[in-house]
Scaffold this motif. Structure first.
Motif, PDB file in Angstrom:
ATOM      1  N   ASP A  95      53.638  -9.504  20.123  1.00  0.00           N
ATOM      2  CA  ASP A  95      55.070  -9.845  20.177  1.00  0.00           C
ATOM      3  C   ASP A  95      55.319 -11.258  19.642  1.00  0.00           C
ATOM      4  OD1 ASP A  95      55.642  -7.384  21.239  1.00  0.00           O
ATOM      5  OD2 ASP A  95      55.623  -8.071  23.324  1.00  0.00           O
ATOM      6  N   ARG A  96      54.452 -12.201  20.039  1.00  0.00           N
ATOM      7  CA  ARG A  96      54.665 -13.577  19.591  1.00  0.00           C
ATOM      8  C   ARG A  96      54.461 -13.697  18.087  1.00  0.00           C
ATOM      9  NH1 ARG A  96      51.446 -19.265  20.951  1.00  0.00           N
ATOM     10  NH2 ARG A  96      53.040 -20.593  19.981  1.00  0.00           N
ATOM     11  N   LEU A  97      53.409 -13.069  17.565  1.00  0.00           N
ATOM     12  CA  LEU A  97      53.143 -13.150  16.128  1.00  0.00           C
ATOM     13  C   LEU A  97      54.275 -12.514  15.335  1.00  0.00           C
ATOM     14  CD1 LEU A  97      51.374 -13.859  13.741  1.00  0.00           C
ATOM     15  CD2 LEU A  97      50.036 -11.777  14.156  1.00  0.00           C
ATOM     16  N   LYS A  98      54.814 -11.428  15.828  1.00  0.00           N
ATOM     17  CA  LYS A  98      55.929 -10.760  15.139  1.00  0.00           C
ATOM     18  C   LYS A  98      57.141 -11.687  15.039  1.00  0.00           C
ATOM     19  CE  LYS A  98      58.707  -6.515  15.350  1.00  0.00           C
ATOM     20  NZ  LYS A  98      58.945  -5.253  16.103  1.00  0.00           N
ATOM     21  N   THR A  99      57.453 -12.383  16.132  1.00  0.00           N
ATOM     22  CA  THR A  99      58.592 -13.295  16.164  1.00  0.00           C
ATOM     23  C   THR A  99      58.401 -14.459  15.194  1.00  0.00           C
ATOM     24  OG1 THR A  99      59.045 -12.765  18.481  1.00  0.00           O
ATOM     25  CG2 THR A  99      59.976 -14.815  17.634  1.00  0.00           C
ATOM     26  N   VAL A 100      57.212 -15.070  15.247  1.00  0.00           N
ATOM     27  CA  VAL A 100      56.934 -16.238  14.395  1.00  0.00           C
ATOM     28  C   VAL A 100      56.890 -15.839  12.924  1.00  0.00           C
ATOM     29  CG1 VAL A 100      55.215 -18.005  13.839  1.00  0.00           C
ATOM     30  CG2 VAL A 100      55.731 -17.471  16.231  1.00  0.00           C
ATOM     31  N   LEU A 101      56.283 -14.688  12.604  1.00  0.00           N
ATOM     32  CA  LEU A 101      56.217 -14.234  11.210  1.00  0.00           C
ATOM     33  C   LEU A 101      57.611 -13.982  10.632  1.00  0.00           C
ATOM     34  CD1 LEU A 101      53.163 -11.804  10.945  1.00  0.00           C
ATOM     35  CD2 LEU A 101      53.682 -13.690   9.382  1.00  0.00           C
ATOM     36  N   LYS A 102      58.487 -13.393  11.420  1.00  0.00           N
ATOM     37  CA  LYS A 102      59.864 -13.147  10.963  1.00  0.00           C
ATOM     38  C   LYS A 102      60.548 -14.456  10.597  1.00  0.00           C
ATOM     39  CE  LYS A 102      61.515  -8.841  13.078  1.00  0.00           C
ATOM     40  NZ  LYS A 102      62.404  -8.260  14.103  1.00  0.00           N
ATOM     41  N   TYR A 103      60.413 -15.444  11.476  1.00  0.00           N
ATOM     42  CA  TYR A 103      61.040 -16.744  11.260  1.00  0.00           C
ATOM     43  C   TYR A 103      60.450 -17.427  10.021  1.00  0.00           C
ATOM     44  CZ  TYR A 103      63.107 -21.270  12.556  1.00  0.00           C
ATOM     45  OH  TYR A 103      63.830 -22.424  12.560  1.00  0.00           O
ATOM     46  N   TYR A 104      59.107 -17.357   9.890  1.00  0.00           N
ATOM     47  CA  TYR A 104      58.442 -18.008   8.756  1.00  0.00           C
ATOM     48  C   TYR A 104      58.857 -17.364   7.434  1.00  0.00           C
ATOM     49  CZ  TYR A 104      54.942 -18.929   5.204  1.00  0.00           C
ATOM     50  OH  TYR A 104      54.332 -19.248   4.008  1.00  0.00           O
ATOM     51  N   ILE A 105      58.870 -16.041   7.366  1.00  0.00           N
ATOM     52  CA  ILE A 105      59.209 -15.359   6.115  1.00  0.00           C
ATOM     53  C   ILE A 105      60.645 -15.662   5.696  1.00  0.00           C
ATOM     54  CG2 ILE A 105      59.580 -13.063   5.081  1.00  0.00           C
ATOM     55  CD1 ILE A 105      57.078 -12.114   6.533  1.00  0.00           C
ATOM     56  N   THR A 106      61.521 -15.816   6.676  1.00  0.00           N
ATOM     57  CA  THR A 106      62.909 -16.202   6.377  1.00  0.00           C
ATOM     58  C   THR A 106      62.941 -17.587   5.748  1.00  0.00           C
ATOM     59  OG1 THR A 106      63.752 -14.873   8.207  1.00  0.00           O
ATOM     60  CG2 THR A 106      65.204 -16.592   7.345  1.00  0.00           C
ATOM     61  N   GLU A 107      62.192 -18.540   6.344  1.00  0.00           N
ATOM     62  CA  GLU A 107      62.146 -19.908   5.816  1.00  0.00           C
ATOM     63  C   GLU A 107      61.444 -19.966   4.468  1.00  0.00           C
ATOM     64  OE1 GLU A 107      63.530 -22.795   7.082  1.00  0.00           O
ATOM     65  OE2 GLU A 107      64.557 -21.337   8.349  1.00  0.00           O
ATOM     66  N   ARG A 108      60.466 -19.099   4.258  1.00  0.00           N
ATOM     67  CA  ARG A 108      59.737 -19.058   2.980  1.00  0.00           C
ATOM     68  C   ARG A 108      60.679 -18.717   1.841  1.00  0.00           C
ATOM     69  NH1 ARG A 108      58.168 -15.361  -0.461  1.00  0.00           N
ATOM     70  NH2 ARG A 108      56.182 -15.517  -1.603  1.00  0.00           N
ATOM     71  N   GLY A 109      61.595 -17.789   2.085  1.00  0.00           N
ATOM     72  CA  GLY A 109      62.575 -17.419   1.079  1.00  0.00           C
ATOM     73  C   GLY A 109      62.013 -16.516  -0.004  1.00  0.00           C
ATOM     74  N   VAL A 110      62.835 -16.270  -1.017  1.00  0.00           N
ATOM     75  CA  VAL A 110      62.458 -15.405  -2.144  1.00  0.00           C
ATOM     76  C   VAL A 110      61.934 -16.277  -3.275  1.00  0.00           C
ATOM     77  CG1 VAL A 110      63.263 -13.710  -3.821  1.00  0.00           C
ATOM     78  CG2 VAL A 110      64.194 -13.709  -1.491  1.00  0.00           C
ATOM     79  N   LEU A 111      60.722 -15.967  -3.743  1.00  0.00           N
ATOM     80  CA  LEU A 111      60.095 -16.750  -4.813  1.00  0.00           C
ATOM     81  C   LEU A 111      59.712 -15.828  -5.960  1.00  0.00           C
ATOM     82  CD1 LEU A 111      57.732 -18.909  -2.553  1.00  0.00           C
ATOM     83  CD2 LEU A 111      59.963 -19.588  -3.480  1.00  0.00           C
ATOM     84  N   ASP A 112      59.155 -16.411  -7.028  1.00  0.00           N
ATOM     85  CA  ASP A 112      58.751 -15.595  -8.179  1.00  0.00           C
ATOM     86  C   ASP A 112      57.339 -15.027  -8.015  1.00  0.00           C
ATOM     87  OD1 ASP A 112      57.344 -17.907  -8.395  1.00  0.00           O
ATOM     88  OD2 ASP A 112      57.968 -18.401 -10.437  1.00  0.00           O
TER      89      ASP A 112
END
Length: 334
Positions: A223-240
């Protein structure tokens, strides 16, 4: 003048004998095919090329490259002739072992080198460069089957609490350490992860596609990893590009950078003083915690991607709770 029958018969016998002798001479004096020769260096290059053609993983090819290079360097120091792979003898292999022992090489390192050398010479036999394998009959050194150092739960908590979550780097570092801690993933597997390898449907999972043994596997998310990964991927954004873990310059994060970040947190938390903070220390800790929690060994194998159960059995021998559960049995009235 016509020759008599006796003379004629003798003439034919002599002629037949001469024909036979000519055939024998041709066979005896036929040019002998030269033995195929190749230097150790060229043979190594040829072998690595074949490994690549066969589709071996980059990790495996890198392993052979490193071991053969170190073997060639040691042979040069021992004055073993390297101009022809046929000249290497079993005695040279035995001297190689002694050479590494004197240099203080670990038993696992020596055995790894012997394994690579034996595979290499089996290839040379198939290619016709050598007639026999000098590594045959050379036994590996006996190893102590130990489990390396693991983090205590308090040490693990210190590491995961260390990153500054007000910065992108801090969020990224917490995420990658949490992936190591909660999945037991290897460093090479983590650096190959792409955004699309993470699924948040249902429980959520990481699909590890590029593995050491080339068998993809699925690791469910805590559960914790799922929450943190969601937040991180949002901050990572869309790249090439699709690499999951990136630098502040938006480039894929490499193995050396990750190891450097782990060392940084090991230093500032003081954990490095007792346990070297590394990807494999996280992996060992994951196995330990799962064994202590009573996880089925076959399930743990599926999670970690171990090729066999041998390594995992060592964790059971040390951290399994079954011994404590049965030690009192039979002594209740004594």
């Amino acid at each position: 003048m016509t020759p008599c029958k006796i003379c004629k018969g003798g003439f034919l016998k002599i002629k037949k004998r001469r024909d036979v002798l000519k055939k024998v001479e041709v066979q005896n004096f036929e040019p002998i095919q030269k033995e195929k020769t190749i230097t150790f260096s060229d043979a190594s290059t040829d072998f690595l090329k074949q490994c690549q053609i066969k589709g071996l993983s980059p990790y495996t090819i890198q392993y052979y490259q490193k071991e053969l290079k170190q073997t060639m360097r040691a042979f040069a120091e021992l004055d073993v002739p390297l101009d022809n792979v046929q000249k290497v003898t079993t005695k040279d292999i035995e001297n190689l072992i002694i050479h590494h022992q004197k240099a203080g090489s670990a038993i696992t390192t020596i055995n790894s080198r012997l394994t690579a050398g034996k595979t290499f010479y089996n290839y040379l036999i198939n290619k016709g460069y050598v007639n026999s394998n000098p590594y045959e009959g050379v036994a590996k050194l006996k190893e102590r089957h130990e489990v390396g150092a693991t983090f205590s739960k308090s040490q693990l908590k210190k590491l995961l609490d260390a990153p500054d979550l007000n910065t992108f780097v801090g969020l990224r570092d917490l995420t990658l350490m949490l992936v190591f801690a909660h999945t037991g993933i290897r460093l090479t597997e983590l650096t190959s992860l792409e955004v699309q390898d993470v699924s948040f449907e249902g429980k959520g999972a990481i699909n590890v596609q590029r593995t050491k043994n080339r068998y993809a596997r699925r690791i469910p998310l805590t559960d914790r990893l799922k929450t943190v990964l969601k937040y991180y991927i949002t901050e990572r954004g869309v790249l090439d590009h699709d690499s999951l873990f990136i630098s502040v310059e938006n480039r894929p994060l490499n193995e050396r950078s990750i190891q450097s970040r782990l060392k940084h947190y090991g230093d500032i938390t003081g954990v490095n003083k007792s346990v070297t903070v590394s990807p494999h220390a996280f992996r060992r800790t994951f196995c330990r915690l799962k064994v202590e929690a009573g996880t089925n060994l076959f399930v743990l194998q599926r999670l970690t991607g171990h090729q066999s159960l041998e390594v995992l059995k060592r964790y059971v021998q040390i951290y399994g709770k079954d011994l404590e559960n049965v030690i009192e049995d039979g002594f209740e009235d004594i």
